[in-house]
Design an enzyme around this catalytic site. Structure first.
Site, PDB file in Angstrom:
ATOM      1  CD  GLU A 251     -48.894 -13.836  -6.100  1.00 38.47           C
ATOM      2  OE1 GLU A 251     -49.391 -14.591  -6.979  1.00 38.47           O
ATOM      3  OE2 GLU A 251     -48.611 -12.651  -6.324  1.00 38.47           O
TER       4      GLU A 251
ATOM      5  CG  HIS B  72     -49.838 -14.654 -11.018  1.00 34.73           C
ATOM      6  ND1 HIS B  72     -49.818 -13.999  -9.794  1.00 34.73           N
ATOM      7  CD2 HIS B  72     -49.850 -13.669 -11.952  1.00 34.73           C
ATOM      8  CE1 HIS B  72     -49.820 -12.696  -9.986  1.00 34.73           C
ATOM      9  NE2 HIS B  72     -49.828 -12.469 -11.286  1.00 34.73           N
TER      10      HIS B  72
END
Length: 357
Positions: free
Chosen positions: A185, A236
Site C-alpha cells: 500500500e 494505516h
C-alpha cells in the site's frame, strides 16, 4: 371480596390475606418485578434506536454476540450505551458533503481530512463515477491524508489528480509502497497549493525494530495564508496488530519532530482504533500529551458496525490552533455517495490561521 394467598408451609385452611402478604415480602417482590420490567423496556428502546441508526439487522453493532466471549459482549453493550449518551442522533452530528468544506472565511482556517480509499488501484480509478465521487469529497479540504492506495503502476493517483484539477488546483506527494506481504500500500498527501505548501516528506525508518506493517509517511507543511506550520503523519495500522502499533506511534511522532525540528504534529489516518481490533478505552502513551479530536462515540465505518476506526490526533502544543468557539473539533462526512467508494467515512478538522507578521 377478599383475596387470599396460600402459605406453602401451612394447611390449606390457613389462608393469608393480600394485606398480610404485602406487609411481608410483597412490596419487595413488586419492586423487583417493576425494576425487571423497566430494564426490559430500556433494552427494547436501545435496540430500536440502533435499528433506526444502522438499519434492521440480526447482529448487534456488527457482531453476533452469541459467538463472542462474555467480556467482549459486555464491552459491546457498554460501548453502545456510551455512544448513545454522547450522540444526539441528529443530522447535525454528521455534516453533509457540502457543509464539510465551507469555512466562513477560507483564509481564516485550514481544513485537514483523512480518508481511507479502500483498495484504490487501477480498476477503481478507471471507474469514472467512482473517481468523480472521490474527487468531489477530497476537494472539500485543503490537505488530505489518504490511505490504501494499491497500485504498482502509479496510475491511480495520477488519474485522481487529473480529476481533482477539473475542480481547482491540486497537487500530491506520495510515499513508497509498503507492507510485509505481497499486498503493498501507499500513503499520499493531496493538497491545494493555493492554501498549503509541502516543505518536505519522509517515511519513518522502521528497519531496526520493524514496529509497523506500513510505517508512517510524514510531511512538513505550512499554510499559504497566516502563520501555520506542522508535521502531519499519515498512518494505516494493521488491524491484527493495532493494539501494539497504536502506542508505538509515539516513537514515530517523536522521530518526526526531531527530523523536521517542528513541535506541532498531526496524526491522521485509519488506525483501526476500535471494535474487535482495539480496545479504545485502553491506557497507552498516545493518550498522554495528545488530543484525540475524534471521540470514541463517533462512527467512521460505513458498515452496520459502529466503530471509530479513523482518527485525527494532535500534540498538545497545537491546541491553540483549534477554533476557540467550536463545540467539537471534527466532522464526519456521511454524504450518501461516500458509501459507494469506501468502507470508511472521511473525517475532517479545521485549524485557525493566525496572521503572520
Amino acid at each position: 371480596m377478599e383475596y387470599t394467598l396460600r402459605r406453602d408451609n401451612m394447611a390449606k385452611n390457613d389462608p393469608m390475606t393480600l394485606r398480610d402478604w404485602l406487609k411481608g415480602t410483597g412490596y419487595l417482590t413488586l419492586a423487583i418485578l417493576a425494576f425487571v420490567a423497566m430494564m426490559v423496556g430500556l433494552a427494547g428502546c436501545v435496540g430500536d434506536i440502533h435499528k433506526t441508526r444502522h438499519g434492521d439487522t440480526q447482529e448487534y453493532l456488527g457482531y453476533d454476540n452469541a459467538t463472542l466471549p462474555a467480556e467482549e459482549t459486555n464491552h459491546n453493550i457498554t460501548s453502545a450505551i456510551s455512544r448513545l449518551a454522547a450522540s444526539n442522533l441528529t443530522d447535525s452530528y454528521y455534516p453533509t458533503l457540502e457543509d464539510a468544506g465551507a469555512p466562513a472565511d477560507e483564509n481564516d482556517t485550514l481544513t485537514v481530512m483523512t480518508f481511507n480509499l479502500e483498495v484504490f488501484g487501477p480498476t477503481e480509478s478507471s471507474d469514472e463515477e467512482r473517481l468523480s465521487t472521490i474527487a468531489d469529497i477530497v476537494s472539500t479540504a485543503d490537505l488530505i491524508a489518504v490511505q490504501e492506495i494499491r497500485d504498482a503502476s502509479g496510475e491511480a493517483i495520477k488519474r485522481l489528480d487529473e480529476e481533482l484539477n477539473k475542480r481547482g488546483d491540486y497537487d500530491y506527494a506520495i510515499g513508497p509502497r509498503l507492507g510485509r506481504t505481497r499486498s503493498k500500500e501507499q500513503y499520499a498527501f493531496i493538497y491545494d497549493p493555493t492554501e498549503v505548501k509541502v516543505l518536505d516528506t519522509y517515511t519513518y525508518d522502521d528497519s531496526q525494530f520493524d514496529l509497523f506493517h506500513r510505517e508512517p509517511f510524514a510531511a512538513h507543511v505550512s499554510s499559504i495564508h497566516g502563520d501555520f506550520d506542522a508535521v502531519i503523519l499519515n498512518m494505516h495500522t494493521d488491524p491484527d496488530e493495532a493494539t501494539q502499533e497504536i502506542p508505538d506511534l509515539t516513537k514515530a511522532i517523536r522521530d518526526a519532530r526531531e527530523h523536521f525540528n517542528e513541535p506541532d504534529v498531526i496524526l491522521a489516518g485509519d488506525l483501526n482504533a476500535d471494535c474487535r481490533y482495539y480496545d479504545e478505552d485502553l491506557r497507552n502513551p498516545l493518550r498522554t500529551n495528545y488530543r484525540w479530536l475524534v471521540p470514541n462515540s463517533a462512527d467512521t465505518n460505513t458498515a452496520d458496525s459502529d466503530c471509530t476506526y479513523d482518527r485525527i490526533i494532535i500534540t498538545e502544543s497545537m491546541k491553540e490552533s483549534l477554533p476557540k468557539n467550536a463545540t467539537q473539533h471534527y466532522h464526519i462526512i456521511t454524504h450518501p455517495s461516500v458509501e459507494t467508494v469506501s468502507d470508511h467515512y472521511p473525517v475532517t478538522t479545521r485549524f485557525t490561521l493566525t496572521d503572520s507578521d
